[in-house]
Design a protein around this motif. Sequence first.
Motif, PDB file in Angstrom:
ATOM      1  N   LEU A   1      -0.439   7.084  -6.494  1.00 56.19           N
ATOM      2  CA  LEU A   1      -1.563   8.018  -6.482  1.00 56.19           C
ATOM      3  C   LEU A   1      -1.176   9.401  -5.970  1.00 56.19           C
ATOM      4  CD1 LEU A   1      -4.603   5.853  -5.310  1.00 56.19           C
ATOM      5  CD2 LEU A   1      -4.348   7.056  -7.482  1.00 56.19           C
ATOM      6  N   GLY A   2      -0.031   9.482  -5.304  1.00 54.52           N
ATOM      7  CA  GLY A   2       0.418  10.780  -4.794  1.00 54.52           C
ATOM      8  C   GLY A   2      -0.415  11.296  -3.655  1.00 54.52           C
TER       9      GLY A   2
ATOM     10  N   VAL B   1      -0.089   6.849 -14.010  1.00 51.98           N
ATOM     11  CA  VAL B   1       0.857   6.768 -15.126  1.00 51.98           C
ATOM     12  C   VAL B   1       1.916   7.852 -14.995  1.00 51.98           C
ATOM     13  CG1 VAL B   1       1.123   6.959 -17.623  1.00 51.98           C
ATOM     14  CG2 VAL B   1      -0.824   5.702 -16.668  1.00 51.98           C
ATOM     15  N   ARG B   2       1.495   9.067 -14.664  1.00 50.04           N
ATOM     16  CA  ARG B   2       2.432  10.180 -14.521  1.00 50.04           C
ATOM     17  C   ARG B   2       3.454   9.885 -13.424  1.00 50.04           C
ATOM     18  NH1 ARG B   2      -1.120  13.632 -14.169  1.00 50.04           N
ATOM     19  NH2 ARG B   2      -1.263  13.910 -11.910  1.00 50.04           N
ATOM     20  N   ASN B   3       2.994   9.388 -12.285  1.00 49.27           N
ATOM     21  CA  ASN B   3       3.908   9.082 -11.184  1.00 49.27           C
ATOM     22  C   ASN B   3       4.752   7.847 -11.467  1.00 49.27           C
ATOM     23  OD1 ASN B   3       3.103  11.291  -9.688  1.00 49.27           O
ATOM     24  ND2 ASN B   3       1.543  10.174  -8.555  1.00 49.27           N
ATOM     25  N   ALA B   4       4.202   6.917 -12.228  1.00 48.70           N
ATOM     26  CA  ALA B   4       4.973   5.733 -12.605  1.00 48.70           C
ATOM     27  C   ALA B   4       6.170   6.121 -13.470  1.00 48.70           C
ATOM     28  CB  ALA B   4       4.083   4.739 -13.358  1.00 48.70           C
ATOM     29  N   VAL B   5       5.927   7.023 -14.424  1.00 46.77           N
ATOM     30  CA  VAL B   5       7.014   7.504 -15.276  1.00 46.77           C
ATOM     31  C   VAL B   5       8.047   8.248 -14.454  1.00 46.77           C
ATOM     32  CG1 VAL B   5       7.572   9.095 -17.161  1.00 46.77           C
ATOM     33  CG2 VAL B   5       5.578   7.585 -17.349  1.00 46.77           C
TER      34      VAL B   5
ATOM     35  N   GLN C   1       0.822  -1.210   0.000  1.00 46.23           N
ATOM     36  CA  GLN C   1       0.000   0.000   0.000  1.00 46.23           C
ATOM     37  C   GLN C   1       0.856   1.260   0.000  1.00 46.23           C
ATOM     38  OE1 GLN C   1      -3.595   0.129   2.384  1.00 46.23           O
ATOM     39  NE2 GLN C   1      -3.685  -2.119   2.466  1.00 46.23           N
ATOM     40  N   GLU C   2       2.074   1.190   0.506  1.00 51.51           N
ATOM     41  CA  GLU C   2       2.973   2.338   0.385  1.00 51.51           C
ATOM     42  C   GLU C   2       3.234   2.620  -1.090  1.00 51.51           C
ATOM     43  OE1 GLU C   2       6.680   3.187   2.893  1.00 51.51           O
ATOM     44  OE2 GLU C   2       7.553   2.522   0.986  1.00 51.51           O
ATOM     45  N   ALA C   3       3.413   1.565  -1.881  1.00 52.58           N
ATOM     46  CA  ALA C   3       3.638   1.731  -3.321  1.00 52.58           C
ATOM     47  C   ALA C   3       2.422   2.366  -3.988  1.00 52.58           C
ATOM     48  CB  ALA C   3       3.948   0.378  -3.954  1.00 52.58           C
ATOM     49  N   GLU C   4       1.218   1.946  -3.565  1.00 48.68           N
ATOM     50  CA  GLU C   4       0.012   2.532  -4.143  1.00 48.68           C
ATOM     51  C   GLU C   4      -0.088   4.017  -3.820  1.00 48.68           C
ATOM     52  OE1 GLU C   4      -2.076   1.116  -6.264  1.00 48.68           O
ATOM     53  OE2 GLU C   4      -0.807  -0.673  -6.169  1.00 48.68           O
ATOM     54  N   ARG C   5       0.295   4.380  -2.596  1.00 49.87           N
ATOM     55  CA  ARG C   5       0.247   5.801  -2.224  1.00 49.87           C
ATOM     56  C   ARG C   5       1.227   6.610  -3.056  1.00 49.87           C
ATOM     57  NH1 ARG C   5      -0.826   3.368   2.848  1.00 49.87           N
ATOM     58  NH2 ARG C   5       1.383   3.233   3.409  1.00 49.87           N
ATOM     59  N   LYS C   6       2.378   6.036  -3.363  1.00 41.84           N
ATOM     60  CA  LYS C   6       3.342   6.734  -4.223  1.00 41.84           C
ATOM     61  C   LYS C   6       2.773   6.943  -5.623  1.00 41.84           C
ATOM     62  CE  LYS C   6       7.665   5.231  -1.989  1.00 41.84           C
ATOM     63  NZ  LYS C   6       8.167   6.597  -1.705  1.00 41.84           N
TER      64      LYS C   6
ATOM     65  N   ASP D   1      -7.440   9.336 -11.672  1.00 40.06           N
ATOM     66  CA  ASP D   1      -6.522   8.508 -10.896  1.00 40.06           C
ATOM     67  C   ASP D   1      -5.585   7.723 -11.809  1.00 40.06           C
ATOM     68  OD1 ASP D   1      -7.520   9.373  -8.502  1.00 40.06           O
ATOM     69  OD2 ASP D   1      -8.626   7.543  -8.019  1.00 40.06           O
ATOM     70  N   ASN D   2      -6.109   7.209 -12.897  1.00 39.37           N
ATOM     71  CA  ASN D   2      -5.264   6.472 -13.834  1.00 39.37           C
ATOM     72  C   ASN D   2      -4.191   7.373 -14.432  1.00 39.37           C
ATOM     73  OD1 ASN D   2      -6.594   4.044 -13.480  1.00 39.37           O
ATOM     74  ND2 ASN D   2      -7.964   4.341 -15.226  1.00 39.37           N
TER      75      ASN D   2
END
Length: 319
Positions: free
Chosen positions: A189-190, A307-311, A182-187, A302-303
């Motif tokens: 989603l910001g 994607v923006r944060n993943a990049v 869930q820490e990864a999910e928060r990263k 959210d999607n």
Amino acid sequence: MRRQRPRATLPAVLVPALTVSLLAGCSADGGRAEPTAPSASPAPTASLGFTPRRLELPVHAYQLSPADQVKVTRARNTAIAACMKRYGLSWSAPKTPAAPRQDRRYGVIDLPAAQRYGYHLLPTDDTAPTEQGEPPSKAETDVLTGGRLLDADTGRSHLLAGYTEPVREVDGKPVPSGGCAQEAERKLLGRDDLTSTAGVVSRINTESFTESMKDTAVKDALAAWSTCMRKAGYDYADPLESIATARLDSDEVPTDEIDLATADVTCKRAVDLVDIWSRAESAVQRRMIRQHASATAKQRADNETRVRNAVALTGPAGE
């Protein structure tokens, strides 16, 4: 030879548990974690000799594209691995099958695919199951999940089976809420709030299919398809019935399956079934999207954020 019609059966959709797949990558060797990622392209379509058709439906705008899903998954794996490393644990993401190249929403729709592979998946579709390693230790599960499981549809979390309370620390080190997963999910989603409307989009995706089969034009096209199939020697009410007869658990593609699939697609083309069906379902989806405008807009936003944060986390190609 005429085939007897089997009982109508909708294909089963198996949804693997996220936590189970995540835990498969745990290893308490204290070494450097090497996150792996799903392949964006299992094999070039040039090897097939044709380009599989992909349907374009309104709901797709509110789902991650296959390419974006790869970026998000890579970034999530990287973030989880970095988090696990803080506790001396190595984590390598289990292999994730790539999105199939051939759209099966209305059954097989490509004639070359039917003529060569029947109802079986294309050889370019990576569907190899994840090989499960040794069961994770309690410490690994504690750190990865924090004793909690995230509901992907709602973004709410609940206690994982076997836990009576969340895990707050391991070996004296604080564990983030919901663990590294869930820490990864928060990263991605910001934000701390993981509330999601993905379930609304998922329901639109499934309910629109069911509702579209009630559309008059679709029912007429299905009846025309069934008549066409009877002329070819088969007795099925719709393509879901015909594909349900295939032995997809076998690597072998028998000649009678190829003949049936070829007749299926030939009749789809003859009565314009795929286009009629997709137009009707698109209309249903647009109506449902309007009815849930706020929820679908939130999911699309959210999607885009994911994607923006993943990049930002791993680069455009997810290196």
